[in-house]
Design an enzyme around this catalytic site. Structure first.
Site, mmCIF file in Angstrom:
data_model
loop_
_atom_site.group_PDB
_atom_site.id
_atom_site.type_symbol
_atom_site.label_atom_id
_atom_site.label_comp_id
_atom_site.label_asym_id
_atom_site.label_seq_id
_atom_site.Cartn_x
_atom_site.Cartn_y
_atom_site.Cartn_z
ATOM 1 N N LYS A 54 -22.223 -6.574 19.722
ATOM 2 C CA LYS A 54 -22.083 -7.224 18.420
ATOM 3 C C LYS A 54 -20.744 -6.835 17.800
ATOM 4 O O LYS A 54 -20.073 -5.908 18.252
ATOM 5 C CB LYS A 54 -23.233 -6.822 17.500
ATOM 6 C CG LYS A 54 -23.290 -5.334 17.167
ATOM 7 C CD LYS A 54 -24.469 -5.013 16.279
ATOM 8 C CE LYS A 54 -24.505 -3.515 15.946
ATOM 9 N NZ LYS A 54 -25.613 -3.188 15.038
ATOM 10 N N TYR A 95 5.067 2.821 -2.008
ATOM 11 C CA TYR A 95 4.521 2.490 -3.321
ATOM 12 C C TYR A 95 3.988 3.728 -4.032
ATOM 13 O O TYR A 95 3.281 4.547 -3.455
ATOM 14 C CB TYR A 95 3.376 1.489 -3.175
ATOM 15 C CG TYR A 95 3.791 0.132 -2.676
ATOM 16 C CD1 TYR A 95 4.695 -0.658 -3.375
ATOM 17 C CD2 TYR A 95 3.263 -0.366 -1.486
ATOM 18 C CE1 TYR A 95 5.062 -1.907 -2.910
ATOM 19 C CE2 TYR A 95 3.627 -1.621 -1.005
ATOM 20 C CZ TYR A 95 4.531 -2.382 -1.725
ATOM 21 O OH TYR A 95 4.894 -3.618 -1.258
#
Length: 403
Positions: free
Chosen positions: A49, A277
């Site tokens: 999955k 940043y």
């Protein structure tokens, strides 16, 4: 949709910025190790999955089936369809719930095997299959303590009798899922095991003998053969990671995924210069930094900013400043003559050192499952051989061509 088979020149381009390497030899090794730990007659389900936990569902499924797995597990109907469209004909268990006639018809059309969790769902399946004029194997899930999908274990016999009495449904297995199999304290796991055994006894008393019983996930597969029954469902162990540190000596597993990127610029910084940043890092001295072409949009968690290390030439190098969407920065002051284009290993082996998904998970207070599933398909998936050279692109087969 790009497929390497038709565009050989794509491979160098796919390795220009950043990529994920998938070692299919490691998948084969892990499946063989798991297979050998099981008693004869016990099936191995490879859980593929979430695109095989980010490794490429079709490619991993094929490799697992070639080396000892006999079943596949998926969470959603589209995941099952992807495998069928790739001409994989092994039995596929749909681990998630389906509730509508449209879903039932898709399941039947694509030869998937659904999980039934309650009587209402069973009635929808029976009615829809009756209209289709065909039968369908179904798997009954019991809730023994996970408190997620499943019928209460105390009602196992009544639920199985209901399904058995419905037209066009055939019980293929009865199963449950363990909540704490990866914990050193086995109290809850043993309680769930006891409840599962009690449910089986109910079924026997009612004259119901399911063809298969299964309970064990990767952790339980490693912990106790008494939990194996007729089949085990292995996810994380298939991909070479142990579900918990105390289980790390149970099998010799090999990590399947490695994540690498290239340096795009090397530059000098003066002492006192801010990086990235928010200036979460200020250069404490004159230093050399490298910019690397990978960021949080690729699956490198921003919370690792100023906390993670990478490998360059086998040496651990600290990441500095805030990780940005497409790039991150490194302090490479200790590496002489570093050049643009050199490869950085974020996860995986470089010479004598290795960084693992567990390392990231421990820094973030999460689990390795989340790390593996977090790498976006903007990163090409490339399969490699054990000499670490690219063998071919996973492309359409491994990741649906979404890279």
């Amino acid at each position: 949709m790009l497929s390497w088979e038709h565009t050989p020149s794509l491979i160098p381009m796919m390795r220009e910025r950043a990529w994920v390497e998938i070692d299919l030899a490691a998948v084969a090794h892990n499946v063989q190790q798991l297979r050998r730990s099981l008693a004869a007659g016990t099936d191995l389900m490879a859980v593929v999955k979430a695109d095989a936990y980010g490794h490429g569902a079709v490619t991993v499924a094929r490799t697992a089936l070639q080396h000892g797995a006999t079943w596949l597990g998926v969470a959603t109907i589209p995941e099952g369809i992807e495998l069928r469209e790739a001409n994989i004909d092994a039995p596929i268990l749909l681990l998630g719930a389906a509730n509508t006639p449209e879903q039932v018809r898709a399941i039947a059309h694509w030869d998937l095997q659904p999980t039934l969790c309650n009587p209402k769902q069973a009635l929808v399946f029976a009615e829809t299959m009756s209209h289709m004029g065909r039968s369908l194997p179904v798997h009954l899930k019991l809730d023994t303590g996970m408190s997620r999908l499943g019928m209460p274990w105390q009602e196992a016999a009544a639920f199985a009798q209901l399904v058995q009495g419905l037209p066009n449904l055939q019980i293929a297995s009865v199963y449950s899922h363990l909540a704490t199999a990866d914990e050193p304290d086995q109290t809850v796991m043993q309680l769930q095991h006891h409840r599962f055994e009690a449910a089986i006894a109910q079924l026997c008393s009612a004259g119901i003998a399911p063809p298969r019983l299964h309970l064990a996930n990767s952790a339980a597969t490693l912990v106790d053969p008494a939990l194996h029954y007729n089949m085990v469902r292995t996810g994380l162990a298939t991909y070479g990671l142990h579900p918990a540190p105390h289980l790390s000596d149970r099998l010799n597993l090999q990590a399947v995924m490695q994540v690498r990127a290239r340096i795009t610029q090397v530059k000098s910084l003066q002492s006192g210069t801010g990086v990235s940043y928010g200036y979460k890092f200020i250069a404490p001295k004159d230093m050399q930094i490298a910019v690397v072409g990978i960021g949080y949009a690729d699956g490198v968690p921003r919370l690792l900013s100023n906390r993670m290390t990478v490998l360059i030439r086998g040496q651990r190098i600290p990441q500095i400043g805030s990780i940005t969407m497409d790039q991150l920065m490194l302090d490479v002051s200790t590496i002489p003559n570093l050049q643009e284009g050199e490869v950085v290993t974020l996860l995986g082996q470089d010479r004598g050192d290795r960084i693992t998904a567990d390392d990231w998970a421990n820094l973030l207070g999460t689990i390795s499952w989340e790390i593996l599933c977090g790498f976006k398909h903007r990163l090409p998936r490339l399969t490699i051989n054990q000499s670490q050279e690219v063998a071919h692109g996973v492309g359409k087969e491994g990741s649906g061509g979404r890279s």
